[in-house]
Each structure stands twice: as C-alpha cells, then as structure tokens.
Design a protein around this motif. Sequence first.
Motif: not given
Length: 501
Positions: A381-384, A462-463, A469-470, A490-492
């Motif tokens: 459920e996480t994203m790199a 992870p996804k 930046p993902w 950055d925004d993330a």
Amino acid sequence: MSHTDTAADTTGAKAPVEHLDVLIIGAGLSGIGAAYHLQDSFPGRTYAILESRESIGGTWDLFRYPGIRSDSDMYTLGYRFRPWENDKSIADGPAILEYVKDTAAEHGIDRNIRFRHRVVRAEWSTPDACWTIDAERTDTGETVRFTADFLMSCSGYYRYDEGYTPEFPGIDRFAGQVVHPQTWPEDLDYAGKRVVIIGSGATAVTLAPSMAAEAAHVTMLQRSPTYIISMPAKDKLANKLRRHLPTRLAYALTRLKNASVATAIYQLCQRYPEFMKGRIRQLQEKWLPKGYDIDKHFTPRYNPWDQRLCLVPNGDLFRSIRNDEVSIVTDHIDTFTETGITLKSGDELRADVVVTATGLNLLAFGGMTLAVDGHDIDLTETMAYKGMMLSGVPNFAFVIGYTNASWTLKADLVCEYVCRLLAHMDANGFAQCSPERDSEVDEEPFLDFAAGYVLRSVESFPKQGSKAPWRLRMNYFRDLVTLRHGKIVDDAMRFAPVSTC
C-alpha cells in the motif's frame, strides 16, 4: 548524538538501548558505501551497521560458486569515491569482496559493524521523532534493541538464506548430487563428472565455462534462451588512462564512459529492438561454430533488455562451446531419473551433478516489519518516492540498484541524496521528513522487469507511480540530475520540526 537508555526485557530486567543518529541495515556493497557517505558528510554523527551474517560483503561473500564474478564493469560497480585499480574490468567475486573489505577498513567503517544482528522489526514514533529497532542475534537468539533518528535499508532485495528452486518431478530419485549456487558446498567434487546446469541467466553462463575446466562435460539446460554477448575482461582505454592520468581522474573518466555506453546500449535496445537483435546475432555468429543453431539456443522470444542482457568476459562461454566442453540444450524437463534428466522431447541427459541455477527469492528490506505509530506497514500500500523512500514512512530510505546498469551507480546517488536531505533538515531545524502519496498518481509495479524472479514476487513489494517523483527511473543520467543536484523540497515531501527523543 549517541546515548544509551534502558528498556525492560521479557524478564523485567533493564537492558541497555543504544541510540544512534543513523542506523544502516546490511554490510554489503551498498551498506559500506552508505556509511562512507554519512561519515564523510557528517563526521560527528553516530551510526552503526547491523549485518545479519558474520562477515562483510553481502552478495560477494555469500556466493562461492566457481567463476563467481560481476556482470557489470567494475568502473561503475565500484564506488564513485574509491577508484577500482585492478586491471580487470570484469572482476571475479574474491577481488570484489576484497575491494569492499578494503574500503571498510581504510575508512574505519568496519569498526561500526555489528555482525550477526538480523533486524526483525523497526517502529517509528512520531511524538519522539525516533525509530525503535529490534534485532535478533543470530548466534545467541537474544533480541537487541536500538533507537535511531534515521533508518537506512541496504539489504538488497533477495533472500540470503535460500535461493529459488522449482519443484522438479522425480528429483528424489536422482542418485547424483543436486546443488543450488546460493548454497555451494566447499567440498563439491565435479572433476571428471558429467554436469547439468539448469538455467540460462547470469549464474548459469558463469558456471558453465568455469566448471568445464574440470568436468567431463557441462550441459546448460534452458527452457528458453537469454541474450548473451561477449565483453573484454580488461578495459584497454581504462588501463591506458590510468597510465597517463592521475588515478582519480582516470577512474572518473572511465566511469563516465562506461555508464554512457551502458545507457546508450539500453536505449538502443528499447527504441530499435529489431536492429539490436540483428547486431547481437551478427556478433554471436562470429563467436559460435559455423552452422550453430542460434535461433534455438540464443534467440529469446522477448526483445533485448526486456530482461537483463548477460555478459561473458572474453567470450568464455562461446569458446567452451566451440571446444565441445559445453553444450546448450533448449527443452523442458519431464522428470528426473536415477541417472539424469528426461526431457519433454524424449531425450535424456545423463548427469552426476545437477546445478539448479534457477534464480532468487525476492525479499523486501530483509524481511523486517516496518511500523509507524503502532500500525504495521503493508508495503503493497506504499509508493516509492524517487526510488529510495516510502510514502507515509518517515526518516527511512533504502537502496535498490538499477536493473539495466551497475547497482552502485544508483547506490551512490541515493546515499548522496540522503546526506543532502539530512543537511537540509539540520539547517532548517527539522526532525522528520516523510513523502506523502498523491492520490492522483496511478500505481505501477515497483520493478518493471520481466525476469522470472521479479515476476514471482513483485506483488509483495511497494508500488511505483506513473509520474515523478514517484516514478522509478532506470536511467543513471536522469537520476544524476535529480538526486545529486535536484531540489530537496517538493510538493510530495513533508517536514516537521524538532521534537524530543
């Protein structure tokens, strides 16, 4: 700064808890590099490396099979900060292990390694801005606890305790010896014996010519072919530059040259696959005996670099085939027998030793459990973020190298970015940083790579996301701009001020 607290163990006694500024997991190529970058950028910061095994080196200490070597050149697999000075560009495993150990000793990193410490759980506390890490002593079974401000996983992505072996019908009937390269017996005697190697990847193409020197004959049994090309074991230009230029300058130029060539070959394969198929075939026709069935044994169903391209130094595999020391059989296994393997075609391969070079089992972050504020993290459920951090997991970074270039090219960039991130936090009074996922970014598999070992396990990782930046780039020069020189804010990325720990 380092300090020691106490925590109650299961008996109620108080056990010391060591606090570190940064805790690194894994004392392989990536972990030693991370330690160097950290202490070079922050001489006053405390750190330790927790290593589950009893020695330095990771992959290069674990694998002991005949001919073990890099399948990347050492000018890019070596560290940016420590020139590779051996005259061989494609190096054997013992030489690489010596290089890693010498790096650790030269910079005093080896004094900060805690061996036989396998990390089982790491939990982040937001109020404390602190990780609590539980490690199991693999020699005594006891649990040791650490706390740290920042956690960095350099444990790679495969299981160290076992490789992947499919279920082969009838294997229990086989009277000979079956060996997996990941657990190679030191006393294996294959001199004068018939050897069958099951597999077609980098390990198989390394083993076949290496074992052929002593075996009666070696057969490489593959279900489907792999793209294999030859590369000189020595880089003539690199050795020439080293004779005429200062060592560090010669190394930097060779590293840039080799990274550029590798990137160009990958891009050509992606954009012009038919042209590259033809070029690879032309080269193979020169290396193999006249009339050899290249279509059957060396022409995969996929395009070049959809899976990793295999390199053989100085054409050793092709020479062994020409000398009738190695045979390649492309077929499927029907069953093992007492004396060998029966194939779907009806043919039988007689064998005294069978090597199952059938791949790896992937394992994210060494199998440890991550938790944030009492809740276990489901990695799926996480994203790199930038291929090196996880959404919703504060003060945590990891190293996963390139699949289309040398691992260390990416490892060095990740370590440099982490140091820049820590410096930014110091300068602005922040104690926490965490990438926050954008719901509008679509999910994609973490590793967009068609190798069997990836396809078997990628769903447990992870996804990655559909855009920066993902997005997990497999391009060193784009990452060079983003990770070494790009902006930290950055925004993330979310930052939080200093709390107490």
